[in-house]
Design a protein around this motif. Structure first.
Motif, PDB file in Angstrom:
ATOM      1  N   MET A  89      36.554  54.411   3.981  1.00  8.72           N
ATOM      2  CA  MET A  89      36.896  53.520   4.979  1.00  8.72           C
ATOM      3  C   MET A  89      35.842  53.448   6.094  1.00  8.72           C
ATOM      4  SD  MET A  89      39.021  51.630   5.926  1.00  8.72           S
ATOM      5  CE  MET A  89      40.114  50.913   7.028  1.00  8.72           C
ATOM      6  N   ILE A  90      35.314  54.870   6.427  1.00 14.26           N
ATOM      7  CA  ILE A  90      34.131  54.723   7.497  1.00 14.26           C
ATOM      8  C   ILE A  90      32.982  54.179   7.161  1.00 14.26           C
ATOM      9  CG2 ILE A  90      32.796  56.629   8.719  1.00 14.26           C
ATOM     10  CD1 ILE A  90      35.391  58.397   8.884  1.00 14.26           C
ATOM     11  N   SER A  91      32.514  54.369   5.750  1.00 11.97           N
ATOM     12  CA  SER A  91      31.408  54.034   5.085  1.00 11.97           C
ATOM     13  C   SER A  91      31.414  52.163   5.347  1.00 11.97           C
ATOM     14  CB  SER A  91      31.310  54.179   3.911  1.00 11.97           C
ATOM     15  OG  SER A  91      30.653  53.406   3.016  1.00 11.97           O
ATOM     16  N   VAL A  92      32.525  51.646   4.876  1.00 13.00           N
ATOM     17  CA  VAL A  92      32.737  50.221   4.903  1.00 13.00           C
ATOM     18  C   VAL A  92      32.670  49.721   6.406  1.00 13.00           C
ATOM     19  CG1 VAL A  92      34.381  48.329   4.651  1.00 13.00           C
ATOM     20  CG2 VAL A  92      34.221  50.128   3.199  1.00 13.00           C
ATOM     21  N   MET A  93      33.191  50.360   7.381  1.00 13.09           N
ATOM     22  CA  MET A  93      33.193  50.063   8.719  1.00 13.09           C
ATOM     23  C   MET A  93      31.724  50.292   9.321  1.00 13.09           C
ATOM     24  SD  MET A  93      35.719  48.594  10.251  1.00 13.09           S
ATOM     25  CE  MET A  93      35.435  48.674  11.591  1.00 13.09           C
ATOM     26  N   GLY A  94      30.946  51.380   8.859  1.00 17.94           N
ATOM     27  CA  GLY A  94      29.871  51.663   9.324  1.00 17.94           C
ATOM     28  C   GLY A  94      28.708  50.494   8.481  1.00 17.94           C
ATOM     29  N   THR A  95      28.956  49.932   7.740  1.00 14.02           N
ATOM     30  CA  THR A  95      28.208  48.574   7.262  1.00 14.02           C
ATOM     31  C   THR A  95      28.590  47.492   7.653  1.00 14.02           C
ATOM     32  OG1 THR A  95      28.320  49.986   5.171  1.00 14.02           O
ATOM     33  CG2 THR A  95      27.398  47.759   5.017  1.00 14.02           C
ATOM     34  N   ILE A  96      30.010  47.084   7.974  1.00 15.57           N
ATOM     35  CA  ILE A  96      30.357  45.706   8.429  1.00 15.57           C
ATOM     36  C   ILE A  96      29.913  45.686   9.785  1.00 15.57           C
ATOM     37  CG2 ILE A  96      32.496  44.430   8.745  1.00 15.57           C
ATOM     38  CD1 ILE A  96      33.507  45.527   6.070  1.00 15.57           C
ATOM     39  N   PHE A  97      30.115  46.464  10.710  1.00 17.03           N
ATOM     40  CA  PHE A  97      29.939  46.627  12.197  1.00 17.03           C
ATOM     41  C   PHE A  97      28.566  46.052  12.454  1.00 17.03           C
ATOM     42  CE2 PHE A  97      29.056  48.032  16.429  1.00 17.03           C
ATOM     43  CZ  PHE A  97      29.663  47.272  17.169  1.00 17.03           C
ATOM     44  N   PRO A  98      27.573  46.740  11.946  1.00 16.36           N
ATOM     45  CA  PRO A  98      26.349  46.422  12.107  1.00 16.36           C
ATOM     46  C   PRO A  98      25.989  45.016  11.784  1.00 16.36           C
ATOM     47  CG  PRO A  98      26.277  48.254  11.309  1.00 16.36           C
ATOM     48  CD  PRO A  98      27.733  48.116  11.053  1.00 16.36           C
ATOM     49  N   ILE A  99      26.559  44.569  10.539  1.00  9.77           N
ATOM     50  CA  ILE A  99      26.078  43.062  10.039  1.00  9.77           C
ATOM     51  C   ILE A  99      26.907  42.144  10.979  1.00  9.77           C
ATOM     52  CG2 ILE A  99      26.923  41.384   8.426  1.00  9.77           C
ATOM     53  CD1 ILE A  99      26.538  43.878   6.382  1.00  9.77           C
ATOM     54  N   ILE A 100      28.204  42.360  11.382  1.00  5.63           N
ATOM     55  CA  ILE A 100      28.641  41.498  12.486  1.00  5.63           C
ATOM     56  C   ILE A 100      28.055  41.339  13.725  1.00  5.63           C
ATOM     57  CG2 ILE A 100      30.924  40.976  13.752  1.00  5.63           C
ATOM     58  CD1 ILE A 100      32.410  42.064  11.347  1.00  5.63           C
ATOM     59  N   PHE A 101      27.567  42.515  14.234  1.00  3.74           N
ATOM     60  CA  PHE A 101      26.924  42.524  15.368  1.00  3.74           C
ATOM     61  C   PHE A 101      25.298  41.834  15.347  1.00  3.74           C
ATOM     62  CE2 PHE A 101      23.530  44.474  18.189  1.00  3.74           C
ATOM     63  CZ  PHE A 101      24.147  44.244  19.248  1.00  3.74           C
ATOM     64  N   VAL A 102      24.766  42.043  14.284  1.00  2.00           N
ATOM     65  CA  VAL A 102      23.433  41.294  14.229  1.00  2.00           C
ATOM     66  C   VAL A 102      23.934  39.747  14.086  1.00  2.00           C
ATOM     67  CG1 VAL A 102      21.487  40.871  12.465  1.00  2.00           C
ATOM     68  CG2 VAL A 102      22.384  43.140  13.301  1.00  2.00           C
ATOM     69  N   VAL A 103      24.840  39.408  13.366  1.00  2.00           N
ATOM     70  CA  VAL A 103      25.172  37.747  13.296  1.00  2.00           C
ATOM     71  C   VAL A 103      25.678  37.322  14.676  1.00  2.00           C
ATOM     72  CG1 VAL A 103      26.705  36.369  12.481  1.00  2.00           C
ATOM     73  CG2 VAL A 103      26.010  37.899  10.944  1.00  2.00           C
ATOM     74  N   VAL A 104      26.435  38.173  15.411  1.00  2.00           N
ATOM     75  CA  VAL A 104      26.956  37.469  16.784  1.00  2.00           C
ATOM     76  C   VAL A 104      25.413  37.471  17.725  1.00  2.00           C
ATOM     77  CG1 VAL A 104      28.388  37.992  18.616  1.00  2.00           C
ATOM     78  CG2 VAL A 104      28.990  38.171  16.440  1.00  2.00           C
ATOM     79  N   ALA A 105      24.961  38.352  17.581  1.00  6.98           N
ATOM     80  CA  ALA A 105      23.513  38.547  18.423  1.00  6.98           C
ATOM     81  C   ALA A 105      22.536  37.327  18.142  1.00  6.98           C
ATOM     82  CB  ALA A 105      22.637  39.934  18.279  1.00  6.98           C
ATOM     83  N   GLY A 106      22.613  37.037  16.628  1.00  5.93           N
ATOM     84  CA  GLY A 106      21.674  35.908  16.324  1.00  5.93           C
ATOM     85  C   GLY A 106      22.084  34.762  16.883  1.00  5.93           C
ATOM     86  N   ILE A 107      23.519  34.448  16.725  1.00  4.24           N
ATOM     87  CA  ILE A 107      24.011  33.393  17.209  1.00  4.24           C
ATOM     88  C   ILE A 107      23.689  32.981  18.823  1.00  4.24           C
ATOM     89  CG2 ILE A 107      26.275  32.078  17.758  1.00  4.24           C
ATOM     90  CD1 ILE A 107      27.063  33.248  15.045  1.00  4.24           C
ATOM     91  N   VAL A 108      24.063  34.301  19.564  1.00  2.00           N
ATOM     92  CA  VAL A 108      23.669  34.132  20.988  1.00  2.00           C
ATOM     93  C   VAL A 108      22.065  33.610  21.264  1.00  2.00           C
ATOM     94  CG1 VAL A 108      23.695  35.443  23.077  1.00  2.00           C
ATOM     95  CG2 VAL A 108      25.485  35.552  21.736  1.00  2.00           C
ATOM     96  N   ILE A 109      21.162  34.482  20.775  1.00  2.57           N
ATOM     97  CA  ILE A 109      19.979  34.193  20.776  1.00  2.57           C
ATOM     98  C   ILE A 109      19.640  32.843  20.450  1.00  2.57           C
ATOM     99  CG2 ILE A 109      17.665  34.903  20.091  1.00  2.57           C
ATOM    100  CD1 ILE A 109      18.597  37.851  19.912  1.00  2.57           C
ATOM    101  N   PHE A 110      20.113  32.267  19.281  1.00  8.19           N
ATOM    102  CA  PHE A 110      20.113  30.807  19.031  1.00  8.19           C
ATOM    103  C   PHE A 110      20.250  29.769  19.971  1.00  8.19           C
ATOM    104  CE2 PHE A 110      21.481  26.935  16.770  1.00  8.19           C
ATOM    105  CZ  PHE A 110      20.141  26.431  16.265  1.00  8.19           C
ATOM    106  N   VAL A 111      21.538  30.168  20.446  1.00  6.25           N
ATOM    107  CA  VAL A 111      21.897  29.242  21.560  1.00  6.25           C
ATOM    108  C   VAL A 111      20.903  29.248  22.793  1.00  6.25           C
ATOM    109  CG1 VAL A 111      24.060  28.681  22.959  1.00  6.25           C
ATOM    110  CG2 VAL A 111      24.373  29.013  20.463  1.00  6.25           C
TER     111      VAL A 111
END
Length: 123
Positions: free
Chosen positions: A1-23
């Motif tokens: 479970m920790i490994s899944v969260m450790g992988t998903i959280f950075p991906i979500i963070f990068v996607v959200v940060a990318g959207i903010v930077i794009f806007v």
């Protein structure tokens, strides 16, 4: 479970940060493009008005507040038949009525003003 969260959280963070930077970059590019355009004044008619109300929620320490923001848009038609929709303040929006004729002043996509023609004629 920790490994899944450790992988998903950075991906979500990068996607959200990318959207903010794009806007942000898109907004800066539009602002710069408008600044490069000449200020034009043309005969125009107000053909439609619309508002866009966006609701938002603010989370504070012990409570949540709900608010809204209203954005105002007017569509103008120029002598050639071309139409353009421009955003403006609520005060400017309230002073315009569909069917008004006058001189529209704009710079790129930036609304600068509208001087109503008080005579009965059109363009």
């Amino acid at each position: 479970m920790i490994s899944v969260m450790g992988t998903i959280f950075p991906i979500i963070f990068v996607v959200v940060a990318g959207i903010v930077i794009f806007v942000l970059i898109k907004g800066i590019m539009q602002w710069n493009s408008n600044n490069q355009q000449p200020v034009l004044s043309v005969a125009a008619k107000v053909v439609s008005k619309r508002t866009d109300v966006r609701k938002h929620t603010h989370q504070h320490e012990n409570h949540q507040s709900i608010g809204s923001s209203t954005y105002y848009y007017v569509t103008f038609e120029v002598e050639s038949g071309d139409r353009m929709e421009l955003a403006m303040s609520g005060n400017e929006f309230g002073m315009l009525a569909e069917g008004d004729y006058g001189k529209l002043t704009f710079q790129g996509t930036r609304y600068k003003g509208f001087d109503r023609d008080h005579s009965t004629g059109g363009y």
